[in-house]
Scaffold this active site. Structure first.
Site, PDB file in Angstrom:
ATOM      1  N   GLU A 167       4.445 -34.098  -2.558  1.00 53.92           N
ATOM      2  CA  GLU A 167       3.241 -33.537  -3.151  1.00 53.92           C
ATOM      3  C   GLU A 167       3.625 -32.781  -4.428  1.00 53.92           C
ATOM      4  O   GLU A 167       4.757 -32.320  -4.572  1.00 53.92           O
ATOM      5  CB  GLU A 167       2.592 -32.575  -2.149  1.00 53.92           C
ATOM      6  CG  GLU A 167       2.032 -33.269  -0.922  1.00 53.92           C
ATOM      7  CD  GLU A 167       0.668 -33.886  -1.194  1.00 53.92           C
ATOM      8  OE1 GLU A 167       0.638 -35.011  -1.725  1.00 53.92           O
ATOM      9  OE2 GLU A 167      -0.348 -33.252  -0.887  1.00 53.92           O
ATOM     10  N   LYS A 206     -14.602  -7.251  -8.874  1.00 50.42           N
ATOM     11  CA  LYS A 206     -13.809  -8.117  -9.754  1.00 50.42           C
ATOM     12  C   LYS A 206     -13.228  -9.296  -8.969  1.00 50.42           C
ATOM     13  O   LYS A 206     -13.232 -10.434  -9.446  1.00 50.42           O
ATOM     14  CB  LYS A 206     -12.688  -7.299 -10.397  1.00 50.42           C
ATOM     15  CG  LYS A 206     -11.929  -8.063 -11.461  1.00 50.42           C
ATOM     16  CD  LYS A 206     -11.164  -7.119 -12.386  1.00 50.42           C
ATOM     17  CE  LYS A 206     -10.441  -7.917 -13.443  1.00 50.42           C
ATOM     18  NZ  LYS A 206     -10.024  -7.097 -14.591  1.00 50.42           N
ATOM     19  N   ASP A 207     -12.731  -9.011  -7.759  1.00 50.30           N
ATOM     20  CA  ASP A 207     -12.181 -10.097  -6.935  1.00 50.30           C
ATOM     21  C   ASP A 207     -13.277 -11.059  -6.506  1.00 50.30           C
ATOM     22  O   ASP A 207     -13.049 -12.269  -6.420  1.00 50.30           O
ATOM     23  CB  ASP A 207     -11.479  -9.533  -5.693  1.00 50.30           C
ATOM     24  CG  ASP A 207     -10.112  -8.962  -6.022  1.00 50.30           C
ATOM     25  OD1 ASP A 207      -9.520  -9.398  -7.026  1.00 50.30           O
ATOM     26  OD2 ASP A 207      -9.636  -8.089  -5.274  1.00 50.30           O
ATOM     27  N   SER A 257      -0.588  -0.895  -6.169  1.00 58.38           N
ATOM     28  CA  SER A 257      -0.398  -1.998  -7.102  1.00 58.38           C
ATOM     29  C   SER A 257       0.291  -1.533  -8.373  1.00 58.38           C
ATOM     30  O   SER A 257       0.087  -0.403  -8.823  1.00 58.38           O
ATOM     31  CB  SER A 257      -1.745  -2.605  -7.485  1.00 58.38           C
ATOM     32  OG  SER A 257      -2.366  -3.146  -6.353  1.00 58.38           O
ATOM     33  N   HIS A 292       0.804  -1.215   0.000  1.00 56.54           N
ATOM     34  CA  HIS A 292       0.000   0.000   0.000  1.00 56.54           C
ATOM     35  C   HIS A 292       0.835   1.262   0.000  1.00 56.54           C
ATOM     36  O   HIS A 292       0.283   2.353  -0.107  1.00 56.54           O
ATOM     37  CB  HIS A 292      -0.984  -0.019   1.179  1.00 56.54           C
ATOM     38  CG  HIS A 292      -2.161  -0.888   0.899  1.00 56.54           C
ATOM     39  ND1 HIS A 292      -2.054  -2.255   0.756  1.00 56.54           N
ATOM     40  CD2 HIS A 292      -3.469  -0.598   0.688  1.00 56.54           C
ATOM     41  CE1 HIS A 292      -3.248  -2.754   0.491  1.00 56.54           C
ATOM     42  NE2 HIS A 292      -4.121  -1.775   0.446  1.00 56.54           N
TER      43      HIS A 292
END
Ligand code: HEM
Ligand code: FES
Lengths: 222, 431
Positions: B291, B247-248, B223, B219
């Site tokens: 894995e 959107k998220d 972004s 922040h």
């Protein structure tokens, strides 16, 4: 410093006078030396200038004392992780090997780790002795790894020295690898008939634990 | 926090005013993921994966705490307690499958998140600290997932614990004592299982803490975006809420569809059947693999089969085992240095023709190949392929990237995000 505290105690709005007093002290201090104001608040009453201050001693002594204390506390916090007494107290084991025919091996367990006991055939012994020891990654002869007169008894931990898998080759029908001893499938380590590392990522031969024949057919491991 | 035009939090009611004066937590949220956080207007769906990773962590913590209510960390009881969760506990099968596949989906999401960073150059100034914290989170996740996988105490759990703690025995002199210290014994046993449970419970909360730092660091510059061009004015941004919450939210819906589809219809697809066999300390499964999310690193480990030394003298400088372990850890630690290895001032791969070629035709196939080889038994052909791919991996970051950054002529960058989106230049006066 103490002046500041006092003004805080007196109420919400500090009266002018003490504030001015603080400022005055600061001014006076900075006049006495070349350092910054904050540093000068620590000057002792003799008016000694900074460099080594008498307070440094008590700072270092306090931090050292706390440091030693922290170390003392850290010690049990670290050592509690080590193997506990009951894990270390695992007794030695005795194994009767009379039933193991030449060419056969058995797996047993010691200190929670697998152990291979292998009765080598004459051909396997010969193969192990033919090898030029100097060219090995971990140079050892078969004789170094067995007891005199008992060269056919190859006793090793069944723990690959790479990352600890159990190699194949001890049980009937398992692959024995390119050198006829053991093969670790995890990352492809090949051991020969003396359980020496010949190929693959393992750095050393399979570990030979401390062992002794306590009779003709009984072996004590550990 | 980030831009001067960020909307300010204005509490309306008396209660919110009262709270705001005493503990401005709603203000913090507003500025972090609300209308108070301006975000570039052109983010694509790759920018969803940070939020998705956060959701995945929450899923792991919630399902994990429930599992811990029924799980029993003992070498005799652990396997059975997991079967008890699967068969007897009400909805236990669902909680466990969600946790098991949740771990896989967490890694899928984080790998896409890292991929985004690598392609769009998000690790570059001024976002290096975000990247460093991200790599730290990745390491913590790997440790957490490894210790979680040990808990059911099946064959893969046991031998995974044996092999992975075996890494430490490669360290000269202190290695073997260190390994025994980590395990609390000579082989994985009760002491190891118990402490792994304790740490597996703890670490996700440590991860949550580092995520807070990661987002805090984010922040400050805000972004990045697909063009890699910095935000220049208010026109380049939209408020996080409602634009990116929507959107998220949409992305989250898609993610959950995939997640529940696998959890319900193919819950063991990503796992290994050997882990449904109780641990047997005397017999290693014929083919042990970690894995899927560890396979590329496992392939690098397996690629080192011969000692490195002076030829014909028998002098060994570094053993194959130690080299493998160093290379494996090195392949991740390398990422810490990435911001300083890639010196190109252009962030986005879109505007870097040469970088883009090495990225798509070098790095990506190399990682796919490593993943594939990591799952294969150590036969010659797979070992050789792993060696080639591992060599490329290191060369890509240590040699190719620094050289490409120096010789490449980037394509012309748009003047602003707004220009890139609308084709019209920024109206400087409008803001
Ligand atoms: C970063 C987040 C986490 C990851 C990546 C993770 C990963 C894993 C994995 C891979 C397993 C093995 C699943 C299986 O094969 O059965 C597991 C098991 C387990 N985890 Fe976690 N976990 C996380 C968070 C948590 C938390 C927060 C708790 C508890 C507070 C927890 C408790 C457990 C328990 C009790 C088991 C054993 C039961 C089982 O095997 O299903 N986990 N975890
Ligand atoms: S553990 Fe045996 S080869 Fe790796």
């Amino acid at each position: 410093m103490s002046t500041v505290k006092k003004t805080k105690g007196t109420g919400k709005k500090p009266v002018k006078a003490p504030k001015a007093a603080v400022a005055a002290t600061l001014k006076a201090d900075s006049a006495t030396s070349n350092g910054n104001a904050a540093d000068n608040l620590h000057i002792d009453s003799n008016g000694q200038t900074p460099g080594v201050r008498r307070r440094d001693f008590i700072h270092i002594a306090t931090v050292s004392f706390a440091g030693v204390g922290a170390d003392a506390v850290a010690m049990p916090l670290v050592s509690q992780m080590s193997a506990s007494a009951d894990v270390l107290a695992l007794a030695s084991i005795e194994v009767d090997v009379a039933a193991i025919q030449p060419g056969q091996s058995i797996k047993t367990s010691w200190r929670k780790q697998p152990v291979f006991i292998r009765n080598l055939t004459p051909a396997e012994i010969e193969e192990a002795n033919k090898v030029d020891v100097g060219g090995l990654r971990d140079p050892q002869t078969l004789a170094d790894r067995t007891k005199p007169g008992k060269e056919n008894w190859l006793i090793t931990l069944g723990v690959c020295t790479h990352l600890g898998c159990v190699p194949l080759g001890a049980a009937a029908g398992e692959v024995k690898g390119e050198y006829g001893g053991y093969f670790c499938p995890c990352h492809g380590s090949h051991y020969d008939t003396a359980a020496r590392i010949r190929k693959g990522p393992a750095p050393t031969n399979l570990v030979v634990p401390e062992f002794a024949f306590i009779s003709d057919t009984v072996v004590k491991i550990g | 926090m980030s831009f001067p035009w960020a909307q300010e939090y204005k509490p309306q009611g008396t209660v919110s005013k009262w709270v705001d004066e005493r503990l401005p937590l709603p203000r913090l949220v507003y500025n972090a993921v609300g209308a108070g956080y301006p975000v570039p207007r052109n983010l694509n769906y790759f920018w969803n994966f940070g939020v998705l990773a956060g959701v995945a962590l929450v899923i792991q913590i919630v399902t994990g705490i429930i599992l811990a209510m029924h799980y029993y960390a003992s070498v005799d009881g652990a396997f059975n307690s997991v079967e008890h969760i699967m068969r007897d506990v009400n909805s236990g099968w669902f909680i466990r499958y969600a946790h098991m596949n949740g771990a896989s989906f967490f890694f899928i999401v984080v790998y896409i998140h890292i991929f985004r960073g690598l392609f769009y150059g998000s690790y570059k100034a001024p976002r290096e600290m975000i990247w460093l914290l991200g790599v730290t989170i990745f390491l913590l996740m790997m440790a957490t997932a490894f210790m979680g996988y040990v808990l059911p105490w099946g064959q893969m759990s046991f031998w995974g614990a044996q092999v992975i703690t075996g890494f430490f025995s490669a360290i000269p002199l202190v290695g073997e004592p260190l390994r025994q210290w980590l395990l609390g014994g000579f082989a994985p046993d009760q002491a190891a299982l118990n402490r792994f449970f304790s740490l597996h419970y703890l670490m996700p909360f440590v991860i949550a803490g580092v995520i807070i730092l990661h987002v805090w660091a984010l922040h400050i510059p805000g972004s990045s975006n697909p063009t890699g061009v910095s935000v220049k004015s208010e026109q380049d941004t939209v408020p996080f809420h409602p634009y990116y919450t929507a959107k998220d939210g949409f992305g989250l819906g898609i993610f959950l569809i995939f997640f529940v589809a696998v959890t319900f219809f193919a819950p063991n697809m990503l796992g290994h059947p050997d882990n449904y066999i109780p641990a047997n300390p005397l017999s290693t499964p014929a083919h042990i693999v970690p894995e899927w999310y560890f396979l590329p690193f496992y392939a690098i480990l397996k690629a080192f089969t011969v000692d490195f030394g002076i030829p014909f003298t028998g002098i060994i400088i570094i053993e194959a085992k130690l080299m493998g372990v160093l290379a494996m850890f090195g392949s991740i630690l390398l990422l810490f240095f990435l911001p300083w290895l890639d010196t190109s001032p252009v962030r986005s791969g879109h505007y870097r023709p040469l970088f883009r070629k090495f990225f798509w035709f070098g790095l990506i196939p190399c990682i796919v190949l490593l993943t594939y080889c990591g799952g294969k038994p150590p036969y010659a052909q797979w070992v050789i392929l792993s060696q080639i791919a591992a060599a490329y991996y290191f060369a890509h970051f240590l040699i190719i990237l620094p050289i490409v950054s120096r010789i490449e002529r980037p394509l012309p960058l748009p003047n602003s995000i707004t220009e890139a989106v609308t084709g019209k230049p920024l109206e400087t006066a409008a803001a």
